[in-house]
Structures are given as C-alpha cells and as structure tokens.
Design a protein around this motif. Structure first.
Motif, PDB file in Angstrom:
ATOM      1  N   SER A 278       0.837  -1.198   0.000  1.00  0.00           N
ATOM      2  CA  SER A 278       0.000   0.000   0.000  1.00  0.00           C
ATOM      3  C   SER A 278       0.866   1.241   0.000  1.00  0.00           C
ATOM      4  O   SER A 278       1.814   1.346   0.771  1.00  0.00           O
ATOM      5  CB  SER A 278      -0.903   0.018   1.220  1.00  0.00           C
ATOM      6  N   LEU A 279       0.525   2.203  -0.876  1.00  0.00           N
ATOM      7  CA  LEU A 279       1.299   3.442  -0.917  1.00  0.00           C
ATOM      8  C   LEU A 279       1.036   4.280   0.327  1.00  0.00           C
ATOM      9  O   LEU A 279       1.710   5.271   0.561  1.00  0.00           O
ATOM     10  CB  LEU A 279       0.960   4.236  -2.168  1.00  0.00           C
ATOM     11  N   ARG A 280       0.040   3.897   1.126  1.00  0.00           N
ATOM     12  CA  ARG A 280      -0.178   4.615   2.385  1.00  0.00           C
ATOM     13  C   ARG A 280       0.811   4.165   3.436  1.00  0.00           C
ATOM     14  O   ARG A 280       0.877   4.722   4.517  1.00  0.00           O
ATOM     15  CB  ARG A 280      -1.586   4.340   2.896  1.00  0.00           C
ATOM     16  N   GLY A 281       1.548   3.097   3.149  1.00  0.00           N
ATOM     17  CA  GLY A 281       2.539   2.605   4.095  1.00  0.00           C
ATOM     18  C   GLY A 281       1.961   1.557   5.026  1.00  0.00           C
ATOM     19  O   GLY A 281       0.752   1.441   5.193  1.00  0.00           O
ATOM     20  N   GLY A 282       2.876   0.775   5.619  1.00  0.00           N
ATOM     21  CA  GLY A 282       2.460  -0.154   6.653  1.00  0.00           C
ATOM     22  C   GLY A 282       1.939  -1.497   6.189  1.00  0.00           C
ATOM     23  O   GLY A 282       1.731  -2.380   7.000  1.00  0.00           O
ATOM     24  N   VAL A 283       1.711  -1.664   4.897  1.00  0.00           N
ATOM     25  CA  VAL A 283       1.152  -2.922   4.399  1.00  0.00           C
ATOM     26  C   VAL A 283       1.971  -3.423   3.223  1.00  0.00           C
ATOM     27  O   VAL A 283       2.317  -2.638   2.340  1.00  0.00           O
ATOM     28  CB  VAL A 283      -0.308  -2.731   3.932  1.00  0.00           C
ATOM     29  N   GLY A 284       2.270  -4.725   3.213  1.00  0.00           N
ATOM     30  CA  GLY A 284       2.952  -5.299   2.052  1.00  0.00           C
ATOM     31  C   GLY A 284       3.891  -6.408   2.435  1.00  0.00           C
ATOM     32  O   GLY A 284       4.435  -6.414   3.540  1.00  0.00           O
ATOM     33  N   ARG A 285       4.040  -7.396   1.529  1.00  0.00           N
ATOM     34  CA  ARG A 285       4.917  -8.520   1.810  1.00  0.00           C
ATOM     35  C   ARG A 285       5.845  -8.756   0.647  1.00  0.00           C
ATOM     36  O   ARG A 285       5.427  -8.733  -0.516  1.00  0.00           O
ATOM     37  CB  ARG A 285       4.092  -9.769   1.998  1.00  0.00           C
ATOM     38  N   ILE A 286       7.098  -9.031   0.995  1.00  0.00           N
ATOM     39  CA  ILE A 286       8.130  -9.178  -0.018  1.00  0.00           C
ATOM     40  C   ILE A 286       7.822 -10.345  -0.956  1.00  0.00           C
ATOM     41  O   ILE A 286       7.978 -10.233  -2.169  1.00  0.00           O
ATOM     42  CB  ILE A 286       9.494  -9.394   0.658  1.00  0.00           C
ATOM     43  N   GLU A 287       7.347 -11.491  -0.400  1.00  0.00           N
ATOM     44  CA  GLU A 287       7.163 -12.660  -1.258  1.00  0.00           C
ATOM     45  C   GLU A 287       6.105 -12.398  -2.325  1.00  0.00           C
ATOM     46  O   GLU A 287       6.232 -12.837  -3.467  1.00  0.00           O
ATOM     47  CB  GLU A 287       6.829 -13.909  -0.433  1.00  0.00           C
ATOM     48  N   VAL A 288       5.053 -11.626  -1.977  1.00  0.00           N
ATOM     49  CA  VAL A 288       4.033 -11.318  -2.973  1.00  0.00           C
ATOM     50  C   VAL A 288       4.599 -10.374  -4.032  1.00  0.00           C
ATOM     51  O   VAL A 288       4.293 -10.488  -5.218  1.00  0.00           O
ATOM     52  CB  VAL A 288       2.799 -10.694  -2.294  1.00  0.00           C
ATOM     53  N   VAL A 289       5.464  -9.462  -3.588  1.00  0.00           N
ATOM     54  CA  VAL A 289       6.086  -8.539  -4.534  1.00  0.00           C
ATOM     55  C   VAL A 289       6.934  -9.323  -5.536  1.00  0.00           C
ATOM     56  O   VAL A 289       6.932  -9.029  -6.739  1.00  0.00           O
ATOM     57  CB  VAL A 289       6.955  -7.506  -3.782  1.00  0.00           C
ATOM     58  N   ALA A 290       7.645 -10.346  -5.054  1.00  0.00           N
ATOM     59  CA  ALA A 290       8.464 -11.157  -5.950  1.00  0.00           C
ATOM     60  C   ALA A 290       7.593 -11.872  -6.974  1.00  0.00           C
ATOM     61  O   ALA A 290       7.920 -11.911  -8.169  1.00  0.00           O
ATOM     62  CB  ALA A 290       9.280 -12.169  -5.142  1.00  0.00           C
TER      63      ALA A 290
END
Lengths: 338, 337
Positions: A278-290
């Motif tokens: 999320s561009l709002r910050g605080g949310v996100g996981r590296i494995e999904v980004v990969a």
C-alpha cells in the motif's frame, strides 16, 4: 486502520483464507497466464525462453524488494533506476582500472569492482535517507533529485559510452553462468528474497518498518527510533538496486549508463503496488512482490511472443496496474471496518 | 504531519502577517533568481541580452504552464505523473486530425478547429480517466497516473507508429508559435492569460478555495459538505486540459506531432511546482509558486547552457537544486510556526 492491520498481520498469516485475501488474484492470474501461453505457443515453455524470463524477473524482483521496503515505511524511491546505471558503470570502471594496476589478480579485481558498485548504491541510499529522515524533505522530491543527480554522474563517468575491460571470469564464470540449471541472477534473487522475508517477519528492523509506515506517531510513542530505520530502508533499496546493476553488468559484459533508468524505476513501483504494497505505508509482503515481479515479466514476455506491437504493450501494463489497485481498494471497502 | 497542523499552517498562508522575517523569507527565491542571472552574466554577457531574456521568457512560459497544471492537482494532495505522456498523446492526436482534415480538403479554419478539438478532447478524456479512477475508485493518485502514464505513452506511440506526424498546417504554427500580440510572442501571451485566469479561479472562487481545503484537510472538506469526488474529477480534468493547451503550443513550435514530446515533462513540471514552494502535502501553493519555480529552472538551465557547462553536470546540478529548493521551503515553514 493501518495500525490494526500491522498488529493483526502475524496472526493473519496463519489462516489460509486470509492469505488468499491478502495475496489476492495474483497467483491465480499468474497460473492462468502461464497455462494459457503454454497452450497457445510451445515456444513459451522452451528452455531458452524460461531462462530468459527467470533472468529478467530476478533482476526486477531484486529492485522491487528494496522499493517495497521503502514504500512500506511510507516513502518512495525514484532513484533506483539511476542507481542501477551508476552501479553498473562504477563496477565496470573500477574493475578496468584495478585490472590495469594489478593485472591477473582476478579476486582483487572483482572484489574491488563489486565493492565499489555496492558502495555507490549505499551512498545514494544514505543521501536519500539523510534528506528524508533528518532534513524532513518529502521522499518523492528527494529521490527525484537524487535520480537526476545519479543519472548525471553515471553519464559523466562514461560520456554515454559502454565501459569494457572486466575480467573474463566475472562475465563468463558469474554473469552468464548457470548452477543447478538456474541463471546466477535467479540464485541471487532467491537469496535476497529469503533474507528480506526473514528480515520483514523475524527482525526488529522489519517490524519497525511496518510500524513506521502504519502510524509514525504511534511508532514514536512506542519508542521506535524512526530516523535510523528510515535511513535503513533507503540504504537497503539503494544497495539492492546496485546489486541489480552489478548482475546486469556481469551478464552483458560491459558497464552502461543506459541500464535501469526510468523504466526500471516505474516497473519496480508497479511490481510493488500490484504485489499488494500500500502506498499509504504499513502494508505489504516481499514474497508477494516477488511473485508480482515474475507476473509482470511473464506478461511482457507473453505480449512479445503473441506479436503484440511493442508500442501498444505499455497500455496493458497501465490497465493491469490500475485494475489491480482498484480491485484491492474496492475489496477493502467492502470489508467491515473494526 | 497531522491534519491539524496542516490546517493551522494553511490558515497562516491565507492571512499573511507581514513581519520582517517573513518578508525576507518570501523574497528568498526571487533574490536567488536575480543573483543567478547576475552570476551567469558575469561569465557571459550574452545572458542579459534582450534576445536571451525574451528567449528565457518564452522557454519559461511552456514549463510554467505545465507547472501550473501540476500545481492544481498537487494542491489536493495529488500528482499527475501522466502529464508528459498526455502532452505526447495530444500532440500526436491533434497533428493526425489536422493532417487528415487538410488531406480531405477542408478549409484552414476547419482544420485548425478540428485539431484543437481533437487535442482538447484527448486531454479531457485523460483527465476524466485520472479523476474517475482516483476519486471514484479511490486509487492512490501515484498509481492511477502511473497507469495512465503507460496507457497514454502506448496510445501516442501506436497512433504515430513512433514517428513524428507531419502535415500540421503552417497556419497553426503561425498562430500558436509565430503569432504575437503587441510584439509579445504567443506562448508568453497565452501563459500569462491562463496564469491570471487560474489565479482568479484559485483565489476567488468556491471551487478554487475548496481545492485548498481538500488539500489541507480532506475529512473537514467532506464534513463541510463539499462534493469532494466531483471536485477532484474536475481538478484532474483542469490539469489535463492545461497540459493539452501546452501540448498544442509545443506542437506549433515543432511543427509536427511528436510522440516523444512529453518525455521527462511530468517530473520537470513537478520539480518546477515544488521548487517554487508548492507543498506536496497539499493545500499550499498557487500560480505564483509555479511560475517562480519554472522561471528558476529555466534560468538555471539557460545559464548553464550559455556558460557551456556539460549537459551531464547540469543533470547533477538540477537534482541538487530540487532538493535544496524544497529544503529551504521546509525551513521557511518552520520559521512560521
């Protein structure tokens, strides 16, 4: 709401349904894309094409991991593309100079080149982090500035001409090598992703990054040293971008100021955002980004194989990006807020 | 920064108390501009020649127009990364339309109108897309306009097959580039007129004031009963419309529809707005900041060109200037509080 997500995320990762909810449609789309392409064009699963996809996806994934970390902490790194170029040029130049001074001592030549390249990335990351954390300038503007400056330095060093003179073994034995059937870049990317996933989940740094991105004020009150960790995210992002630059250099066999660029920067942000950061910050996981980096690479590859006009291809990327984020936003709205 | 702090800061800007230190701070950028000009003039006399000053003014008018467009959306805490590609798309679209209309034998007035119509229609469509995705679907402006950035680039290069579009009637260039009013070139006249109009819109109308309120405190704007979504859509349409006008002026200058016209314009326009003192946190800035920023960047690159500073060094200097400009603005804000 962000703090709630942060606090809840360790427990959420256990339930299968919530994993599907968090990852979203991405794996399904990926499988669909791969199955569809395999049915349409046997060239798609040919070994050459698969290696090609893996190589490009690995490079994008490494940059996107760093980008994701910065965005999770509530920032932006527009300078990654320029760092890829600068690291490539500096690595090649340093190797050429060292090779001229100490001919034959390959270990020294390669070590100095890689150190110089990574050093550039760390240096740009430090400048970014210092300006954002200490001088309180918005991350967007700072990295916009360092992007221009970094690209300029890269071009100044080379005058836009590719730099040659790296040891043969660095190119043939590292950049273009394969171990266990996978290209070097894929191995490096796997290591980077594993380390980043570990850092995100099991280290204080990773948890603090979520806390800072989720709610800065709450993080301050909880005693998190904000500045050091923000600098840390930018340094990691710069170093990973530099690593990509070094891998590209080893693969191509020359240092070029045209590597990376705006395209790499925009793609890394796209990969992070489609991967649920999320561009709002605080949310996100590296494995999904990969996974999302892999998806984007395969999508581009599929469009090429289907002979879609390369000029029209950005339209697909744009539509998918907006659609992915819009879906995410709509599903969040339909969820009850606690 | 919290919403509360921001709204306090905004109240400050609305009713300026002219203390000495504040006057000094607000004069920093104009003084820096004059110093810059004099510094370059010390190296090369040509910098201050009437021909070059006119050149600077003309160059500035394009960038200022784009910076104004960008400022309008930045005021609402938005962004338009798609501004550059929109410019490319409008340039290609209007050139194709004019070439087509001229080829089918219409008189020059109709050809011009068709070109302008196609250009503005494309620009407004782009704005509607951005505004719709941002305001109605709730997508972050960065992602939404990054998406339309790619879409607009794809459309511009596909329409033109990646090559410049020829066949723009000479009359078009004569009016929007060669034309002049009392000896002032068309680009400056148009930008000045738009600047005055936009300033009145921002400062004196309910729509303009509501942009500032949405930027400083979106929740308060919604609670106050403003139709926030509709206003946001209108804002993005206004931004893309201004970009379309700039694209038409640039197309008249080159005399052909260029798919690469937009290139780095999105970021340049943001840099122009921000260096002039527009706050990315929303709610602060205006026509003045956009014009000042554009003037600063243009004078800097013009001076560096005339004093023969290497193009690659110029990139480094511009990057540093953007950061320093925002840093100064940050310090200025801290003084106020």
């Amino acid at each position: 709401m962000n703090t709630m997500l942060v606090a809840a995320s360790p427990h959420r990762s256990i339930s299968l349904r919530s994993i599907a909810g968090r990852i979203g449609l991405l794996p399904a789309l990926l499988v669909l894309l791969v199955a569809g392409m395999s049915a349409v064009d046997p060239q798609f699963y040919g070994i050459i094409n698969v290696l090609n996809i893996l190589r490009n996806a690995s490079l994008l994934a490494i940059v996107a991991c760093g980008q994701a970390l910065v965005i999770i902490a509530g920032g932006f790194d527009l300078s990654v593309g320029a760092v890829v170029a600068l690291a490539s040029v500096v690595t090649a130049k340093t190797m050429a100079v060292t090779a001229a001074a100490f001919p034959g001592s390959n270990a020294l030549i390669i070590a100095s080149g890689v150190a110089a390249g990574l050093g550039c990335g760390v240096a740009v990351g430090l400048v970014n982090g210092f300006c954002v954390a200490k001088l309180k300038v918005s991350g967007f503007v700072v990295t916009l500035g360092t992007m221009s400056a970094t690209a300029g330095v890269g071009l100044m060093i080379t005058n836009g001409i590719p730099v040659y003179g790296m040891p043969e073994i660095f190119v043939k034995g590292f950049g273009r090598a394969q171990a266990f059937g996978l290209p070097t870049a894929a191995h490096v990317a796997l290591i980077v992703i594993l380390m980043m996933v570990f850092a995100q989940r099991r280290t204080l740094f990773g948890r603090y990054v979520y806390a800072i991105g989720g709610n800065v004020d709450a993080a301050v009150v909880s005693g998190v040293t904000i500045q050091r960790h923000i600098v840390g995210t930018y340094v990691v992002s710069g170093a990973l971008a530099a690593l990509t630059g070094i891998l590209l250099t080893a693969q191509v066999g020359s240092g070029q100021a045209s590597f990376g660029g705006d395209r790499m920067m925009l793609q890394s942000i796209a990969a992070a955002v489609i991967g649920g950061v999320s561009l709002r910050g605080g949310v996100g996981r590296i494995e999904v980004v990969a996974v999302s980096a892999l998806f984007l690479t395969i999508l581009g590859n599929a469009l090429n194989l289907l002979h879609v006009d390369s000029r029209l291809q950005p339209v697909f990327l744009g539509v998918i990006m907006v659609a992915a984020v819009a879906l995410d936003e709509l599903s969040r709205r339909s969820k009850p807020r606690v | 920064m919290s919403d509360l702090e921001l709204s306090v800061a905004a109240k400050d800007t609305e009713r300026p108390k002219l203390t000495l230190s504040r006057r000094l701070w607000s004069a920093v950028l104009p003084v820096a501009l004059v110093m810059l000009l004099l510094g370059f003039a010390a190296v090369d006399r040509g910098v201050l020649s009437p021909a070059n000053l006119l050149n600077i003014a003309q160059q500035t008018s394009y960038l200022a127009l784009f910076a104004m467009a960008q400022t309008v959306v930045i005021l609402t805490r938005g962004f338009d990364l798609a501004l550059g590609p929109t410019v490319s798309m409008v340039s290609v679209g209007s050139a194709l339309m004019m070439a087509g209309a001229a080829a089918s034998g219409h008189d020059s007035g109709t050809v011009l109108l068709a070109g302008l119509g196609a250009g503005f229609a494309l620009g407004i469509a782009c704005g509607l897309f951005n505004g719709g995705v941002i305001a109605l679907l709730g997508v972050n402006p960065f992602v939404a306009t990054l998406g339309s950035y790619n879409i607009a680039i794809g459309i511009a290069t596909t329409l033109s097959s990646g090559r410049p579009v020829q066949g723009v009637p000479p009359l078009f260039s004569q009016i929007f580039y060669g034309g002049s009013l009392f000896g002032v070139p068309a680009a400056i006249v148009i930008t000045a007129a738009i600047g005055v109009g936009l300033h009145l819109l921002l400062a004196r109308t309910v729509f303009g004031r509501s942009l500032y309120l949405i930027g400083t405190n979106p929740r308060a704007a919604a609670v106050a009963g403003l139709p926030v979504r509709r206003i946001l859509v209108a804002t993005y349409v206004l931004c893309s419309g201004l970009a379309a006008l700039g694209a038409i002026m640039l197309t008249a200058r080159t005399g052909s529809g260029e798919p690469n016209l937009g290139g780095a314009l999105s970021l340049q326009a943001i840099a122009g707005a921000v260096v002039g003192g527009t706050s990315l946190a929303g709610g602060r800035g205006g026509v003045g900041t956009a014009v000042l920023g554009a003037l600063f960047i243009t004078i800097l690159s013009n001076g560096m060109n005339l004093t023969r500073i290497d193009g690659y060094v110029q990139m480094v200097v511009l990057g540093a200037i953007v950061i320093i400009g925002v840093l100064l603005d940050r310090l200025r804000q801290e003084r106020r509080q």
